[in-house]
Scaffold this active site. Sequence first.
Site: not given
Ligand code: GLN
Length: 485
Positions: A73, A150, A174
Amino acid sequence: MKYMNLTIDQLHDLLVNKEVTPLDLAKEAIELAKKDTNNAFEYIMEKEALEIASKLTEPEIDNPLWGIPFAIKDNISTKDVPTTASSNILNGYVPLFNATVVEKLLNKHAVPIGKTTLDELAMGGTGTSGHLGMTYNPYDETHTRLAGGSSCGSAAATSAPIVPFALGSDTGDSIRKPASFVGLVGLKPTWSRISRYGLFPFAPSLDTVGFFTRSVKDCAYLLNVTSGRDENDSTSSTKPVDDYVSLINKPVKGLKIATIRQINNAIKDEEVLKAFNNTIEQLKKEGVIVDEIDLDLNMLASIFPTYFVISCSEATSNNANLDGIKFGPYCEGNTYQEVMFNARTKGFSELIKRRFVFGSYALMRENQQELFLRAQKNRRKIVNAINEILSQYDFIYTIAAPSVAPKKDESSDRLNEEYLIADNHLALGNFAGLPSITIPIGLKNKLPFGANVMARAFEEAKLFQISEKIEQITGLKNLNAKEVK
Ligand code: GLN
């Protein structure tokens, strides 16, 4: 497709028998990455991968990661390789060092083949906000469905399939949410189990490095080699690392699972619920004890606002260095404020700006008590409730997402109950720092969906044990989009 649809385990056998070489595998993965149509990559490490792979000539029988290609990532630092976190403000940034997790995989002679897209700075859950645009779900050729975020690029690359595993990060869900949308195993280990050195911070009290794989066992291999104390991350745990792989087949009889009634009730998709209940019935037949228990509905509904206040506040503070001077392209201005304003205006998308405005607001002296500190107190209450459950049960078992991957324009009403409860509960694992894994449990119209298991802190060995059993029950091991479609 020759080899990239195989698991780490399977590839290892072929490598030690010299039926294939690391160079063959790296070449195949790179070719596939170049042909990728899902917008999964920020950067393909062709030169680096071929150089590393060509030096690997003598197979290491006891090292399952020897010669295995993987993706990273793009919020995880890679020495001499651009690392942008899919944000314009970091265009052109090239780290001087590797993240510890990358270094550990390189030491095991795994072969990095590219950096993957994400929601900008890992903030988001859709995989649509990175500077290269939306990352598509490989299960949907019409390119309308989300891979989820993400860690969208790592999810898409592993499920396409382009690589047998990929690194992600998880602050709220994420890894575990996209894993559900693309039919993969996705692990967020205990907070502090894997060093965060070199991971761009989003909300450090919640952040964890983790993986996408196509089997539970592959996940166990990866945790074996990436866990442990790191002097570069003072928060990394000194607890000894278990041999997760050797413990995976221990019998599950007598283990205790809690499933949460209010979360189950919030799921409207009958097919998803049916598959979930079916796994529970099968686990009971194996001697696992499963109870449906209650958790306060208001408490569950407060997960999202609590997460939002804490994560935005921490993010605002941790990203203060993205100012166009320390990091980011320099923009003209007469004062520091002006330089920073110009860099950030150009460098960030709307979503990031909103989150930083919100985080700054919650941290202002006059609001701190009412917002940031109140959210922290609520987090503590939630964590106490979860730990209370885990004092009586080994696991909490839930649906990972309300349904299959949504379409991009299927907007969710953030205040309806289904969204608040069914779509946000995975953050419980981050609040309490618990290990948490998503495993595929079904397919609906050829689109995958998963369930999630959480365990007590540092009980990853048990988590793998029960997940391995669920994988055996569903038979959904090593799914990939190409073969399902
Ligand atoms: N969807 C969550 C957010 O909007 C989680 C993001 C993550 O785990 N990096 O922040």
